[in-house]
Motif scaffolding. Structure first.
Motif, mmCIF file in Angstrom:
data_model
loop_
_atom_site.group_PDB
_atom_site.id
_atom_site.type_symbol
_atom_site.label_atom_id
_atom_site.label_comp_id
_atom_site.label_asym_id
_atom_site.label_seq_id
_atom_site.Cartn_x
_atom_site.Cartn_y
_atom_site.Cartn_z
ATOM 1 N N GLN A 1 61.587 11.965 46.135
ATOM 2 C CA GLN A 1 62.358 12.131 47.363
ATOM 3 C C GLN A 1 61.852 13.297 48.219
ATOM 4 N N ASN B 1 64.824 10.829 54.119
ATOM 5 C CA ASN B 1 64.952 9.428 54.527
ATOM 6 C C ASN B 1 63.577 8.799 54.790
ATOM 7 N N LYS C 1 70.164 5.776 49.059
ATOM 8 C CA LYS C 1 70.567 6.774 48.063
ATOM 9 C C LYS C 1 71.491 6.162 47.017
ATOM 10 N N THR D 1 71.262 11.976 40.338
ATOM 11 C CA THR D 1 70.475 11.522 41.495
ATOM 12 C C THR D 1 71.052 12.060 42.796
ATOM 13 N N LEU E 1 69.226 14.436 45.535
ATOM 14 C CA LEU E 1 69.061 13.960 46.916
ATOM 15 C C LEU E 1 69.793 14.839 47.914
ATOM 16 N N TYR E 2 71.027 15.212 47.612
ATOM 17 C CA TYR E 2 71.794 15.985 48.584
ATOM 18 C C TYR E 2 71.477 17.472 48.543
#
Length: 728
Positions: A537, A553, A580, A598, A602-603
């Motif tokens: 990511q 993204n 996501k 995850t 991601l965040y």
């Protein structure tokens, strides 16, 4: 010389508790039958030459269920040096049935009368010397829970194992089944003279077909036994088993009459009986259970002042992994002047991902603690009894609920516990539905969305458990109507143990074992996957160049997720969060904790403030309430983790059935999420009417049809119904 001592006894008699006491092992102890589903062993504390073996609980050596087969085969074929027969002193008459059979094996037996503290508290008296004389073996009192008498009883077992002190088979046999044989001989109009032939005949009558022993007999003795078996089947229609069972209990009754003195009136209700009149009441039982689970989830995962699990998780997320750990490692990395890539890997990948999972440890531990207390005091046995009433209405055996109770900790032992179900069709259906129950690894998913989107609602957390039960019931109704699962569910008979105060040792051990399994995966599987996820990511192609990206993204992971995210668009996974949510779902197949891990990776990549961790805020911005609930439903009901899939494969022992089970769970999860998102979302105004709304409505109608359509009837049953209609 190594000495092997087997612990044998009825379910819930205290075998595993005694096993833990003698070996120091951390085997799971539960206050309901069926916890031990395979033989376990460990060395006696302080010795190297004495092995203690914990066998599954059985009521007799006449096997009806798989756990009885495991115990019977071991005792008959492998022959331990001694048997330590644990019996429940508060229910001695029923427990002695197995004892009379064990005494006939020709293996030294020591009887341990367990729960002697409860016997004394009730004011009852057991004459151990008289009981020993009647049975012809040593009888000693113990309290496995308190460790009283355990050293002495195992020392006696070692002593008789070395001396091989055992009563002759014919002597024990004559006491228990002589009168039964008289009835059988009378019915067969023949005399059986040879005592060993008679004894083996009785074993066959009791469905205890000792093939190896039978083959060792001479042809002359075989010739005497075989016609007996044939005639019994023809004349008594297999009633010989019932006759011998009755005679055993008559013999046991005389032993109990001479050896046991009850203080209370025969018909006086015990404290446990009085409590059960309320908690197992036909009307009140289910509401009480739901209320209990609501209180449990409120304390563990709610948003109230008594929600100590949430208070701990808030501190872990906001302070420990939001400030203390990042500041500590951030300071070290800054002082070492590491480059941006390594800094991002450690801070956003490892700490962000693993920390997001470990932040839920307080909630998990509190939940497991409360469930362990309920198990230890005996309430969970009542829950199985309560659910049997409900399950049987919908074609499931009450035994199916025991694996589901075990699965609240982890789905793997829950699936394995299904082997206690006798009928193959019921066992397969239980395996296919056990994964619907929220296990410990799914709790962070519930905690994440309950906290981030629903303000820590206890109702949302409780609904997750209710959804699991509802999915099991609906599946039971639907699947039972198909030929592969048609038929009456297996009968369910279980003991309701007396209520008692929880043992701190048992409760803390069970809580730690479940919690440690969760923590251990965070340090292994989740740590490795966090690194991989961070790379995927954090890197991607921008303007034809490969490197770190500012917006995840446009990352490699986003490209992978977007390629398959369209599958989940009908259930509300749309916009930037679609890929996501998709990636989190697929990584959840590795381990369900991976879903939260995850999101943590991601965040954490997004811009956060200096005040602390804003992951929950970012998730709340991406997920609407109905989309969040749809995501939660799908991930609670879909295919379990790889370890649980492996357990399904082992228990099914068939590739096609394994794929069918996993496929059914995924299909059921998708249909459920689609119906909830489209129809409930439409009702509350979050979703506009569209093509998928029509599909969801059609699927709902289809589910209703499957619930109420006529099911498959076996030919014999169909003929009977046709005959009844003709007679009318």
């Amino acid at each position: 010389m190594e000495i092997k001592i087997a612990l044998a006894g009825n379910p819930n008699s205290g075998k595993t508790t005694l096993f833990n006491n003698l070996t120091g092992s951390r085997q799971r102890v539960g206050n309901w039958p069926g916890v031990t589903v395979e033989k376990k062993e460990g060395p006696l504390k302080g010795t190297n030459d004495v092995t203690i073996q914990d066998l599954p609980g059985i009521y007799s050596l006449s096997p009806y269920s798989l756990e009885e087969v495991v115990s019977r085969n071991y005792l008959v074929n492998e022959k331990p040096d001694a048997i330590l027969n644990i019996i429940d002193g508060t229910n001695i008459e029923r427990n002695l049935y197995l004892t009379t059979q064990l005494l006939e094996l020709g293996i030294p037996v020591v009887v341990a009368v367990n729960m002697i503290d409860l016997v004394e508290r009730n004011g009852d008296k057991i004459d151990l010397n008289r009981l020993s004389q009647e049975l012809g073996c040593p009888v000693m009192a113990v309290s496995a829970l308190k460790g009283k008498g355990t050293k002495e009883v195992v020392a006696k077992a070692i002593e008789v194992a070395k001396k091989h002190q055992v009563a002759p088979i014919p002597e024990i046999y004559d006491k228990t089944v002589m009168s039964a044989l008289s009835k059988i001989e009378s019915a067969l109009q023949m005399q059986i003279d040879d005592s060993m032939v008679r004894w083996y005949s009785v074993k066959v009558f009791e469905r205890d077909e000792r093939i190896d022993e039978f083959l060792k007999l001479t042809d002359e003795k075989k010739a005497k036994i075989e016609p007996i078996i044939k005639k019994v089947e023809e004349i008594l229609d297999d009633d010989a088993e019932s006759i011998i069972t009755s005679q055993r209990y008559d013999y046991i009754g005389t032993i109990v009459q001479h050896s046991v003195k009850k203080k209370g009136s025969k018909h006086e209700l015990s404290v446990s009986d009085k409590i059960d009149k309320i908690v197992t009441n036909r009307i009140l039982a289910l509401p009480i259970f739901i209320l209990v689970m609501y209180v449990v989830y409120t304390i563990a995962m709610g948003g109230t002042s008594i929600s100590i699990g949430t208070i701990g998780t808030d501190w872990a997320n906001d302070v420990l992994f939001g400030e203390i750990v990042p500041n500590f490692f951030g300071g070290i990395l800054t002082s070492l002047q590491v480059n941006d890539v390594l800094y991002g890997l450690i801070m956003d990948g490892i700490i962000g991902g693993v920390g997001a999972v470990l932040g839920f440890v307080p909630q998990i531990l509190v939940l497991f603690l409360l469930l362990s207390i309920m198990e230890d005091i005996g309430y969970m046995s009542r829950v199985a009894f309560i659910m049997d009433r409900i399950f049987r209405r919908f074609g499931l055996s009450g035994k199916s609920f025991i694996p589901m109770l075990v699965a609240t900790g982890c789905g793997v032992p829950g699936i394995m516990a299904s082997r206690t179900i006798e009928q193959d069709r019921d066992r397969k259906m239980t395996i296919m539905t056990t994964g619907f129950i929220p296990c410990g690894a799914k709790m962070p998913i519930i905690g994440l969305f309950a906290g981030a989107v629903f303000g820590g609602s206890s109702l949302v957390a409780t609904s997750a458990f209710v959804i699991g039960i509802a999915a099991v019931i609906i599946s039971g109704i639907i699947l039972k109507k198909f030929k592969a699962f048609a038929g009456e569910p297996a009968p369910f008979v279980m003991e309701l143990p007396a209520y008692h105060l929880p043992s701190a040792g048992n409760v803390l051990r069970a809580t730690w074992e479940r919690g440690w399994s969760f923590i251990k995966r965070a340090g292994t599987v989740i740590l490795l996957s966090s690194i991989i996820l961070w790379f995927l990511q954090g890197f991607g192609f921008t303007d034809g160049q490969f490197g770190m990206v500012e917006d995840n993204n446009t990352s490699l992971l986003a490209n992978i997720g977007n390629a398959i995210a369209w599958i989940f668009a009908p259930i509300g996974w749309v916009g930037d969060m679609a890929w996501k949510a998709t990636v989190a779902t697929f990584t959840g197949l590795i381990a369900k904790e991976e879903v939260v891990n995850t999101f943590g990776v991601l965040y954490n990549f997004s811009e956060v403030s200096e005040e602390g961790n804003e992951i929950w805020t970012l998730i709340a911005q991406d997920f609407t309430p109905i989309a969040a609930y749809s995501f939660m439903i799908f991930n609670l009901l879909c295919a379990p983790c790889f370890a649980a899939m492996g357990a399904i494969r082992r228990e099914m022992n068939n590739t096609k059935w394994t794929m069918a089970a996993i496929g059914y769970m995924c299909l059921f999860a998708y249909v459920s999420a689609l119906i909830v998102y489209q129809l409930v979302g439409l009702a509350i105004g979050e979703v506009a009417f569209n093509f998928w709304t029509i599909v969801a409505l059609a699927l709902l109608i289809g589910v209703i049809y499957l619930l109420f359509r006529p099911g498959y009837k076996p030919k014999s049953e169909a003929l009977d119904l046709k005959g009844m209609q003709t007679a009318k």
